[in-house]
Design an enzyme around this catalytic site. Structure first.
Site, PDB file in Angstrom:
ATOM      1  N   ASP A  49      21.485  55.472  25.402  1.00 14.38           N
ATOM      2  CA  ASP A  49      21.745  55.686  26.819  1.00 14.38           C
ATOM      3  C   ASP A  49      21.526  54.367  27.560  1.00 14.38           C
ATOM      4  OD1 ASP A  49      21.892  58.233  28.827  1.00 14.38           O
ATOM      5  OD2 ASP A  49      20.785  56.554  29.724  1.00 14.38           O
ATOM      6  N   SER A  73      32.442  59.178  34.600  1.00 15.22           N
ATOM      7  CA  SER A  73      33.767  58.723  35.014  1.00 15.22           C
ATOM      8  C   SER A  73      34.431  59.668  36.017  1.00 15.22           C
ATOM      9  CB  SER A  73      34.658  58.546  33.783  1.00 15.22           C
ATOM     10  OG  SER A  73      34.789  59.773  33.093  1.00 15.22           O
ATOM     11  N   SER A 109      36.855  51.067  39.611  1.00 13.62           N
ATOM     12  CA  SER A 109      37.840  52.149  39.735  1.00 13.62           C
ATOM     13  C   SER A 109      38.537  52.059  41.083  1.00 13.62           C
ATOM     14  CB  SER A 109      37.119  53.499  39.634  1.00 13.62           C
ATOM     15  OG  SER A 109      37.987  54.563  39.967  1.00 13.62           O
ATOM     16  N   ASN A 110      39.734  52.608  41.119  1.00 12.08           N
ATOM     17  CA  ASN A 110      40.446  52.744  42.403  1.00 12.08           C
ATOM     18  C   ASN A 110      39.617  53.562  43.394  1.00 12.08           C
ATOM     19  OD1 ASN A 110      41.814  55.705  42.627  1.00 12.08           O
ATOM     20  ND2 ASN A 110      41.754  55.090  40.475  1.00 12.08           N
ATOM     21  N   HIS A 111      38.657  54.356  42.879  1.00 12.57           N
ATOM     22  CA  HIS A 111      37.864  55.195  43.786  1.00 12.57           C
ATOM     23  C   HIS A 111      36.805  54.400  44.560  1.00 12.57           C
ATOM     24  CE1 HIS A 111      40.151  58.540  42.468  1.00 12.57           C
ATOM     25  NE2 HIS A 111      39.943  58.175  41.213  1.00 12.57           N
ATOM     26  N   TYR A 138      30.718  58.801  42.874  1.00 15.19           N
ATOM     27  CA  TYR A 138      31.262  58.038  41.738  1.00 15.19           C
ATOM     28  C   TYR A 138      31.888  56.724  42.231  1.00 15.19           C
ATOM     29  CZ  TYR A 138      34.882  56.754  38.358  1.00 15.19           C
ATOM     30  OH  TYR A 138      35.705  56.051  37.522  1.00 15.19           O
ATOM     31  N   SER A 167      44.898  54.782  36.723  1.00 10.74           N
ATOM     32  CA  SER A 167      44.799  55.931  35.817  1.00 10.74           C
ATOM     33  C   SER A 167      45.229  55.467  34.436  1.00 10.74           C
ATOM     34  CB  SER A 167      45.725  57.068  36.271  1.00 10.74           C
ATOM     35  OG  SER A 167      45.316  57.569  37.515  1.00 10.74           O
TER      36      SER A 167
END
Ligand code: NAI
Ligand code: 15L
Length: 269
Positions: A49, A73, A109-111, A138, A167
């Site tokens: 972890d 994710s 990420s795009n987020h 996230y 994506s």
């Protein structure tokens, strides 16, 4: 920086990690694998972890670079995101600093910019400098990772490329993904560029293929030597027939982050 040969791949059991285990070695990399889950047929993979700082110190020893894919994710309660994505990424950068690893490629990420309105037709591409507008806890963890990378460059001289992946799946699954799709082969091309570009400092790039309907600017990725070969357009007719064209009245199509902005998929574990 000489071309890295031994690369630590975290998140190696995941969707992207599994494909990169196949696609990166032909570029000349020897991969050291790490994930919290065991990987079938990979007995040497490190099962650990990201909170296990001793295991991370061991994992980074002697590597030329790190590709950091491990983490939650999808959306999850803040405490879980804090542990895996925020503290976990910090622990990995600390291990890299102690071991003198020169470069990290961080799966952003795009987020991280998910509440950015998607460009209406003709309005141009979203620049990489657009301000952080996370759409979830996230996405917030990815803005943290990008800023952590910035800190470790400025203070410790560890280079990072933060890749705001769109994506990355075998093929686009809906009309939004026609704009943000990153083919797996282009993902490997992009990671190779991130690992071999002579100087990257702290660089942020979008990660997608050369999609006809692209929403963002691939300039900073191309500047690293990335030359995408795929275009989602080959899937467009089928997806548009099934789902219809993009529609700004549809909340899924209003912002870059799509569904994450109003009904994010939840991490199942
Ligand atoms: P995934 O969920 O399939 O794989 C993530 C892996 O990380 C899993 O194997 C999981 O066991 C491991 N992991 C999670 N928490 C961990 C921890 N605390 N310690 C050790 N390992 C841990 O995700 P996927 O799709 O492969 O994505 C890889 C990375 O790229 C993720 O960081 C994700 O946020 C990012 N990304 C992926 C996109 C995509 O389209 N697949 C889009 C944007 C970003
Ligand atoms: C992500 O960041 C997720 O990890 C991935 O599973 C997809 O949902 C992707 O974004 C996306 O925006 O399609």
């Amino acid at each position: 920086m000489p071309e890295p040969r031994t690369v630590l791949l975290t998140g190696a059991a995941g969707g992207v990690g599994t494909r990169m285990r196949e696609l990166l070695p032909p570029y000349g990399y020897r991969l050291r694998l790490l994930d919290q889950r065991p990987i079938e047929d990979e007995p040497d993979a490190i099962v650990a972890d990201l909170s296990d700082t001793a295991a991370l110190r061991e994992a980074v020893r002697g590597v030329d670079a790190i590709i950091h894919l491990a983490g939650i994710s999808l959306e999850a309660p803040f405490e879980k995101i804090l542990r895996s994505n925020i503290e976990g990424t910090y622990h990995l950068y600390e291990a890299a600093r102690e071991a003198g690893v020169g470069r990290v490629v961080f799966a952003s990420s795009n987020h991280a910019v998910g509440y950015t309105p998607r460009p209406a037709d003709g309005s141009g591409a979203v620049p990489v400098e657009t301000k952080h507008r996370p759409d979830t806890f996230y996405g917030l963890s990815k803005t943290f990772g990008e800023d952590l990378a910035s800190l470790y460059w400025d203070r410790h001289g560890i280079e990072s490329v933060c890749v705001r992946i769109g994506s990355c799946f075998p093929q686009p699954r809906n009309v939004r993904e026609l704009s943000v799709w990153l083919s797996e082969a282009d993902c490997a091309r992009l990671l190779h560029a991130c690992l071999t570009a002579p100087k990257v400092g702290h660089t942020v790039v979008y990660g997608s293929s050369a999609n006809t309907r692209l929403w963002w600017d691939l300039g900073s990725a191309r500047a690293l030597g990335y030359d995408p070969q795929d275009d989602s357009e080959q899937y467009a007719a089928e997806l548009v027939a099934e789902f219809g064209e993009l529609d700004l009245d549809n909340p899924e199509h209003r912002y870059l982050g799509g569904r994450f902005t109003y009904d994010p998929p939840i991490w199942p574990y």
